[in-house]
Design an enzyme around this catalytic site. Structure first.
Site, PDB file in Angstrom:
ATOM      1  N   ASP A  91     -48.270 -71.651 -50.549  1.00 42.03           N
ATOM      2  CA  ASP A  91     -49.468 -71.866 -51.214  1.00 42.03           C
ATOM      3  C   ASP A  91     -48.981 -72.414 -52.616  1.00 42.03           C
ATOM      4  O   ASP A  91     -47.854 -72.191 -53.046  1.00 42.03           O
ATOM      5  CB  ASP A  91     -50.666 -71.190 -51.130  1.00 42.03           C
ATOM      6  CG  ASP A  91     -50.296 -69.683 -51.870  1.00 42.03           C
ATOM      7  OD1 ASP A  91     -49.105 -69.640 -52.556  1.00 42.03           O
ATOM      8  OD2 ASP A  91     -51.041 -68.786 -51.683  1.00 42.03           O
ATOM      9  N   ASP A 265     -54.261 -70.516 -41.723  1.00 42.91           N
ATOM     10  CA  ASP A 265     -53.688 -69.313 -42.172  1.00 42.91           C
ATOM     11  C   ASP A 265     -54.713 -68.480 -42.508  1.00 42.91           C
ATOM     12  O   ASP A 265     -55.874 -68.700 -43.088  1.00 42.91           O
ATOM     13  CB  ASP A 265     -52.850 -69.637 -43.658  1.00 42.91           C
ATOM     14  CG  ASP A 265     -53.542 -69.459 -44.674  1.00 42.91           C
ATOM     15  OD1 ASP A 265     -54.069 -70.550 -45.033  1.00 42.91           O
ATOM     16  OD2 ASP A 265     -53.322 -68.463 -45.488  1.00 42.91           O
ATOM     17  N   CYS A 303     -53.367 -58.951 -22.842  1.00 45.22           N
ATOM     18  CA  CYS A 303     -52.616 -59.126 -23.934  1.00 45.22           C
ATOM     19  C   CYS A 303     -51.257 -58.476 -23.576  1.00 45.22           C
ATOM     20  O   CYS A 303     -51.053 -57.667 -22.849  1.00 45.22           O
ATOM     21  CB  CYS A 303     -52.902 -58.390 -25.228  1.00 45.22           C
ATOM     22  SG  CYS A 303     -51.788 -58.739 -26.699  1.00 45.22           S
ATOM     23  N   CYS A 305     -48.558 -57.642 -25.692  1.00 44.66           N
ATOM     24  CA  CYS A 305     -47.897 -57.321 -27.196  1.00 44.66           C
ATOM     25  C   CYS A 305     -47.545 -55.828 -26.479  1.00 44.66           C
ATOM     26  O   CYS A 305     -47.889 -55.135 -25.565  1.00 44.66           O
ATOM     27  CB  CYS A 305     -48.684 -57.125 -28.285  1.00 44.66           C
ATOM     28  SG  CYS A 305     -49.940 -55.931 -28.475  1.00 44.66           S
ATOM     29  N   CYS A 308     -50.504 -53.255 -26.123  1.00 47.22           N
ATOM     30  CA  CYS A 308     -51.349 -53.258 -25.137  1.00 47.22           C
ATOM     31  C   CYS A 308     -50.601 -52.848 -23.771  1.00 47.22           C
ATOM     32  O   CYS A 308     -51.085 -52.269 -22.867  1.00 47.22           O
ATOM     33  CB  CYS A 308     -51.959 -54.549 -24.939  1.00 47.22           C
ATOM     34  SG  CYS A 308     -52.952 -54.965 -26.289  1.00 47.22           S
ATOM     35  N   HIS A 334     -50.485 -56.569 -32.639  1.00 49.54           N
ATOM     36  CA  HIS A 334     -51.384 -56.913 -31.433  1.00 49.54           C
ATOM     37  C   HIS A 334     -52.261 -58.301 -32.068  1.00 49.54           C
ATOM     38  O   HIS A 334     -52.325 -59.285 -31.466  1.00 49.54           O
ATOM     39  CB  HIS A 334     -52.282 -56.102 -31.042  1.00 49.54           C
ATOM     40  CG  HIS A 334     -53.559 -56.641 -30.170  1.00 49.54           C
ATOM     41  ND1 HIS A 334     -53.332 -57.035 -29.074  1.00 49.54           N
ATOM     42  CD2 HIS A 334     -54.697 -56.860 -30.824  1.00 49.54           C
ATOM     43  CE1 HIS A 334     -54.419 -57.265 -28.497  1.00 49.54           C
ATOM     44  NE2 HIS A 334     -55.524 -57.306 -29.841  1.00 49.54           N
TER      45      HIS A 334
END
Lengths: 375, 375
Positions: A91, A265, A303, A305, A308, A334
């Site tokens: 940015d 974002d 999920c 990840c 999980c 996650h």
């Protein structure tokens, strides 16, 4: 060739495509995890990659203050510094100058402010912002603009937007073209359709590799944000990538993708992870809540990840209560995984021409649950 | 068959061998990272495994208070709770009751104390400590003992040690034998050779699957610790594993391995990682120090962890200064990796009969640097 975007498919106003950059290609719609100070908070770069994230955001304001843009450049640039091999968007610093810095004074040339870290005086102009982003090695450089306060009168918004358009012209002039890199203009104009149209006209007259929609998700509410997108995205060039800055919740992103946005974002997945909140296919959970204390089920059975697949909700609750660092680490992982899976699902649905159906299924999944902290 | 240890090689008093447990085999000498409250602080279980660690320690005191031993048992035990597939050794709670809990009262039967978490009253006895460790699912259960204050008179040490020996007998009686599991006795007696000998005699009379040396690294200094090991380890059964509790720095571990110790645990690598200190093949670094601010070299060129292979000292310094969670995460990972590499090097040197030479090389590497915080 400069940074550019090629379309793959359309479904209504929604677009799937590929962003071509100096650090590889990125499928859109894309969510960029925020790596404020050279790190996606609470995650290793390997973990960020493992979620499927291919592009991250860095903050000019934070990095110019610490460790300093020239230092990052001497150390080989931001990619090497933070070990990120994909593209990076930075940015311009404008937003954080308004939200974090002390004692700001603004004039036609730029902004003078004091660092929130050590009180030292700094100055940002369009030219210096573009130079800093070059020193960092950004694939996508953002024009330096004024972050219009919200709420503001239409006249204040117009004055601020026109200053940002003059700064956009100066940003373009200061920017040195490089292979695979690009400069994005930022559409301002608040919730006022005429001002948004004026801003788009000013930016397209200058010409940019991509166009961001700024000044949203600042308190105007989802309906006003979507209404602003409805009157703005149709005006943007079809062939350029479109980036909605600082947005948002999964529902915000879904609505914006359906309105033709390609890039996002937001700190929501990382910040929420550090405050015990998890976004899932069944809505938002607060792992601090006592009802999770003995729940052996996974956070989100859909999920893949580590939070999980390896652990129970009871374990995550325990980590939060015990203030163990692994709690924020796993929940951040996650949430970033959830956002990446969300974007992949949207891309596939657009390519298969079934975005409406997919959106209805997502919304039905989220509907039951929005869990607040009960203690 | 119960948990047991088989020798592979000797080099002087040092031993290399294999510990056989219900959750797999572990090469010794071994360093067990400390997973106090069901997590090795600032690391995922996958990251701990990636360092080569095969066995971790859990704290009875912390886990009995939060989330509670019965709750861990209902959730499938500590292995499943924290996703640790290798063996786990749990301490007895005795040490933390003395160092953390409030308002302790001790009698022949056990200790009553208040939780440092919420002030609630709890009681630990040898029987309850062994029961908690069974509920957690510990591969190695430790006898409940009194942690003798240091300094103390020889008479105080003797009285305390004899109480611990009576408690060791009660721990043995309360312990239920299970395949691949075992109970370790703890040698007490401070820095007094006669008391250590009396303690060893009492424990070997009862009989345990392994023997720990307790009450060291409490302020007596490295020379006194080594002297105590010199008069204690020769008395211990050759066929049983030997565990030096709560030790130590790399130099402490090297000295203890040379005196016949097989197992170690210590918070030093994890705690140091959270306070910007890194153990390396060239000594100890403090990454907070300004001299690292623009150093592009790796933390330890001899190390394969993500902190060393992906990043510069300058980046690690930046993370510490910016108080980014990734700083402690990477330095903890590095320190655990360093400790695992240290142990692997010692095991190989013992098997190859060149421990003296290897020890000299390690000490020469560490000599130049012990960096304190300069700001």
């Amino acid at each position: 060739m400069t940074l550019h975007w090629t379309p793959l498919a359309h479904d209504g106003a929604a677009r799937a495509g590929v962003l071509h950059t100096a650090h590889g290609t990125v499928e859109t719609p894309v969510f960029m995890p925020v790596g404020t100070a050279g790190t996606v908070k609470a995650m290793t770069a390997d973990a960020v990659r493992a979620t499927g994230a291919r592009m991250v955001l860095g903050n000019t304001y934070h990095l110019m203050l610490r460790p300093g843009a020239e230092r990052v450049a001497r150390l080989g640039g931001l990619h090497r510094f933070m070990d990120w091999r994909g593209p990076i968007l930075t940015d311009s610093g404008g937003f954080q100058v308004m939200s974090l810095a002390g004692l700001r004074t603004m004039d036609e040339e730029g902004v003078t402010f004091r660092s929130h870290v050590d009180g030292a005086k700094h100055r940002l102009t369009p030219e210096r912002s573009v130079e800093i982003q070059r020193l960092l090695g950004a694939d996508v450089t953002m024009c330096f603009d004024e972050c219009t306060p919200f709420p503001a009168t239409e006249e204040q918004v117009a004055t601020s937007m026109r200053l940002s358009m003059r700064w956009a012209k100066r940003s373009r002039a200061a920017y040195e073209a490089r292979e695979g890199h690009g400069l994005f203009g930022i559409v301002q104009g608040g919730v006022h359709p005429a001002l948004r149209a004026e801003s788009v006209a000013a930016l397209t007259e200058i010409g940019f590799e991509g166009y961001a929609v700024g000044g949203l998700a600042v308190g105007e509410g989802q309906a006003a944000m979507f209404a602003t997108l409805d009157c703005t995205t149709p005006l943007l060039p079809q062939e350029a990538p479109r980036y909605l800055m600082g947005v948002g919740t999964p529902a915000d992103i879904l609505g914006a993708v359906r309105r033709g946005i390609d890039m996002f974002d937001c700190v929501i997945p990382t910040r929420s992870g550090r405050t015990a909140r998890a976004y899932t296919s069944r809505g938002m959970l607060n792992l601090r809540n006592a009802r999770h204390a003995e729940d052996p089920s996974p956070l989100d059975p859909a999920c893949g990840c580590p939070a999980c697949t390896r652990h129970s909700r009871a374990y995550l609750h325990h980590l939060i209560k015990a203030e163990e660092m692994l709690g924020p680490m796993l929940l951040t992982w996650h949430n970033i995984q959830y956002y990446q899976d969300l974007m992949r699902g949207l891309r596939i649905a657009i390519c298969e021409g079934r975005l409406d159906e997919h959106a209805a299924a997502l919304e039905a999944g989220w509907a039951p649950l929005r869990e607040e902290n009960d203690g």
